[in-house]
Design a protein around this motif. Sequence first.
Motif, PDB file in Angstrom:
ATOM      1  N   PRO A  84     -38.211 -14.185  11.209  1.00 20.67           N
ATOM      2  CA  PRO A  84     -36.736 -14.263  10.949  1.00 20.67           C
ATOM      3  C   PRO A  84     -36.171 -13.573   9.515  1.00 20.67           C
ATOM      4  N   LEU A  85     -37.038 -14.175   8.609  1.00 17.95           N
ATOM      5  CA  LEU A  85     -36.899 -13.877   7.204  1.00 17.95           C
ATOM      6  C   LEU A  85     -36.790 -12.260   7.016  1.00 17.95           C
ATOM      7  N   LEU A  86     -38.134 -11.998   7.664  1.00 14.32           N
ATOM      8  CA  LEU A  86     -38.360 -10.374   7.593  1.00 14.32           C
ATOM      9  C   LEU A  86     -37.180  -9.617   8.329  1.00 14.32           C
ATOM     10  N   VAL A  87     -36.676  -9.930   9.181  1.00 14.18           N
ATOM     11  CA  VAL A  87     -35.586  -9.221  10.112  1.00 14.18           C
ATOM     12  C   VAL A  87     -34.565  -9.368   9.058  1.00 14.18           C
ATOM     13  N   GLU A  88     -34.082 -10.437   8.632  1.00 16.15           N
ATOM     14  CA  GLU A  88     -32.830 -10.490   7.664  1.00 16.15           C
ATOM     15  C   GLU A  88     -32.844  -9.717   6.390  1.00 16.15           C
ATOM     16  N   ARG A  89     -34.263  -9.615   5.802  1.00 14.57           N
ATOM     17  CA  ARG A  89     -34.380  -8.533   4.766  1.00 14.57           C
ATOM     18  C   ARG A  89     -34.352  -7.432   5.080  1.00 14.57           C
ATOM     19  N   GLU A  90     -34.817  -6.846   5.993  1.00 16.86           N
ATOM     20  CA  GLU A  90     -34.638  -5.363   6.459  1.00 16.86           C
ATOM     21  C   GLU A  90     -33.408  -5.172   6.817  1.00 16.86           C
ATOM     22  N   LEU A  91     -32.727  -5.979   7.720  1.00 13.68           N
ATOM     23  CA  LEU A  91     -31.387  -5.716   8.161  1.00 13.68           C
ATOM     24  C   LEU A  91     -30.404  -5.456   6.822  1.00 13.68           C
ATOM     25  N   ALA A  92     -30.579  -6.386   5.832  1.00 19.56           N
ATOM     26  CA  ALA A  92     -29.714  -6.107   4.511  1.00 19.56           C
ATOM     27  C   ALA A  92     -30.117  -5.051   3.862  1.00 19.56           C
ATOM     28  N   ALA A  93     -31.359  -4.547   3.602  1.00 14.34           N
ATOM     29  CA  ALA A  93     -31.915  -3.328   3.100  1.00 14.34           C
ATOM     30  C   ALA A  93     -31.429  -1.828   3.843  1.00 14.34           C
TER      31      ALA A  93
END
Length: 906
Positions: free
Chosen positions: A749-758
């Motif tokens: 979930p942290l990876l998804v959050e980072r990539e969506l924000a980026a």
Amino acid sequence: MNRDRKRSVTLSSLATPLLEGWGQRSSNRSWQRGKAPLWSDASLIDLIETVAAVSVGAPSVDEAMLGCIRCMCQWTGWPIAHVYAVSTEGEDVLRPTDLWHIADPVHYAPFRDATMDSIMPRGVGLPGRVFASGRPAWIVDVQRDPNFPRREASAQVGLRGALSFAVPVDGRCFGVVECFAVEQVQPDAKLLEVVGHIGAQLGRVIHGMQTELALRESDTRFRSVAESATDAIIAADRLGMIVSWNRGAALMFGYKEHEVTGKALSILMPERFRPMHDEGLKRVADHGAGAGRLLGQTVEVVGLRKDGREFPLELALATWEAPDGQYFSGIIRDITERKKAEDKIKALLEAAPDPIIEVDGDGRLVMANARTDQLFGYDREEILGRPVERLFAPRSRDMIAEQFSNALRDRVTGAGHKLTEIWGQRKDGSEFPVEVALSTLGTEDGNVVTSIIRDVTERKRFETQLLHLADHDALTGLYNRRRFEAEVIDYRDHAVRYEEEGAVLLLDLDRFKYVNDTYGHTAGDEVIREISHALQGEVRKTDVVARLGGDEFAVLLKKAGRTECERVAGQLLRAVRERALPIDGARVTMTTSIGIAPFGADEIDLEALLVNADLAMYAAKEGGGNRLEFACEEGHLLAGMQARLSWVEQIRRGLEEDRFVLYAQPILDLKTNEVTQYELLIRLIGDDGEIVPPASFIDTAERFGLIQEIDRWVIKSAIGLLKQRHDAGNPVRLEVNVSGKSLDDPELPLLVERELAATGIDPASLIIEITETAAIANMEKAREFADRLTALGCSFALDDFGSGFSSFYYLKYLPLDYLKIDGDFIRSLTTSSTDQLVVQAMVDIARGMGMKTVAEFVESPDTVAMLKEKGVDYSQGFLHGAPRPVAEVLGQPAPSDDRDPIETTP
């Protein structure tokens, strides 16, 4: 004027005997005004009559009070009179008013100013003493009276004597009159009694004025309300002639007031009702209100407008007596719209798909709709008036009677009060399952219960099917994985307790993918069904055969040692090999690889048992297939483990050397016939450059803890693709599969959050899929995982829905956007009524919960047509396109930065 004269005469006649008594009682007492003679009885009578005439003829209370004090000053010759009023602000004090009579306003101004600044509490000063006692009082010399707060002002203007009396209104002090002389005075009891009567008379006049004002205000309010009312308000005399008519009546009936005044009330009703109406009015006029059956009640009758149209109305009729005779009044309401609404409700009730009944306080049916007649087989007249429990089978009657009685007594309200496991009974005696909902309503006649009775025969049948599907494979009818594992656990515990032996056999068909790729999934399904029949024919009834999924089967052998296990496994090999499989006119044969994991009195973990069987089966397949292997033989286990380790090494190299690639399969929107989204599928480039399908390595990746890294790589690549399509102005939705092993991966979930924000892409364009079996296996983790990702805005899909029907219960616990219907229900959809029923149920459930449905393994236009008929939203399968490299379909994702694609730290 006549009224004033009558009151003056009355006062004079009352005063004469009063003054005669005074003459006898007070002949030795006098009050002199300078050298004036004693007040004569005639002069006192004149004072009473003069004050009475002035006050009665006054147009207002203030004018009446001013007239009184003016008369007092003129009669006594005193220069000043003033009125104190009782405070209206809840205080027990007198407040000065602007009601004055002053002979010389300039000279007496200091005294007036002092008075206007003086509030008199009860008992203070001359007015306060009169306020406290209610009796007239004197002060001989105000300049010497210590209880006169205005002594200095009095001395300044030369005031000495004072007289004061109260004005009582309706038993309470309304005000106090005070009069002042320039000389000292001596009390005169006769005058005190006269002014006391003057105050009382003035109070009665004021009370009459207040009453008359209140009546006028009340009449004004009534007329205002009557004129603003939308209801008709009509009055008539004892002969039924209209005497008043409000605006509401004019709008309702179309007549203006002058058109109906003096005419009979009967013009407002159709001619057929007029004789009855006239007879009723005459009966009340002759025998009183008690003879009127409709008086004091609200009834529904028919009205007649001026233009001749009839309309329903509600009438409340009353009668009253006035000095000039008897009158009738009626409040009339046009209930046309209400009747329309009632008719509409009746029509809806009659057209309702379920029986709807109403039960009165005695537990008897007072209303039933058409569906009640149809379902229970009675005519309406046979139902009404019967005890409600007579509609139910004998085994349910006591419960029904008790529940309806409780609802009537306790007023249990709301459709949530529902009775299940109830049996209805038709007129012919046949019984059927029903569900009963109760709702209580309070009426003027007491509580009534409205009930909806639903025939759940089909639902019960469907639930029975679902219970079967929860434990059975839909394609073959064999036990499914969940039920097989439960059977193994039960028998393992039994074997430990009773020291018996048994074994688990895992079977995987050899080269089954060739059949699917060559002849299609329909042919593959037929092969699976034929193999299942072959396996069942070779084992005892006490043994268990199951299909675990795809081309994988399992057998639980009970009370079987090694020799028996080997014998049965050999029979299974031969049965599969010799089974004739005619497909598209060609003769196809299959073989299978079998792994055997024996167990005995020593307790063994279920997962370890299945892993051992799986490794043995893998060893058999690596040995060329069409053979069996025992898990207990170390050499074979070692060979199987080495093969698995070989795959582990390939997977690791694939991650390190970026040898994984994505394929995309289109998903068609069945409403628009356009491709709106794609499912991403992973492949591995082998050592020799061949494309390795996921079935070859995913199981190993899950077993050896590599699947989380693969899932992170896939999701990051998918977000890169979404970013690329977004920047190109051609956005798309992508579905990404996530393993059940990744549900508790905190990094994902942290990876998804980072990539969506980026990247700034729309999170809803990323659809995360997990399989139904993975969700059911760990519901809490699945729920937490889904909640975290949907909180980011991502969509969530449940794949292979229907492969384990017990999951229907869990749908409410997952925040789902899509249900992907398992292909086993799609392949034979056009020919299987069971599959059609199940798919329709899935669609209805999904739609009711706000989800979209996706059908998998769609291979024919006929299937698409039926999917549209069932209301399925999306279609996926070879008919619309096989999986192709993502570069051909979507273009390559552009790297967002220089990070390692499998980075695992925040």
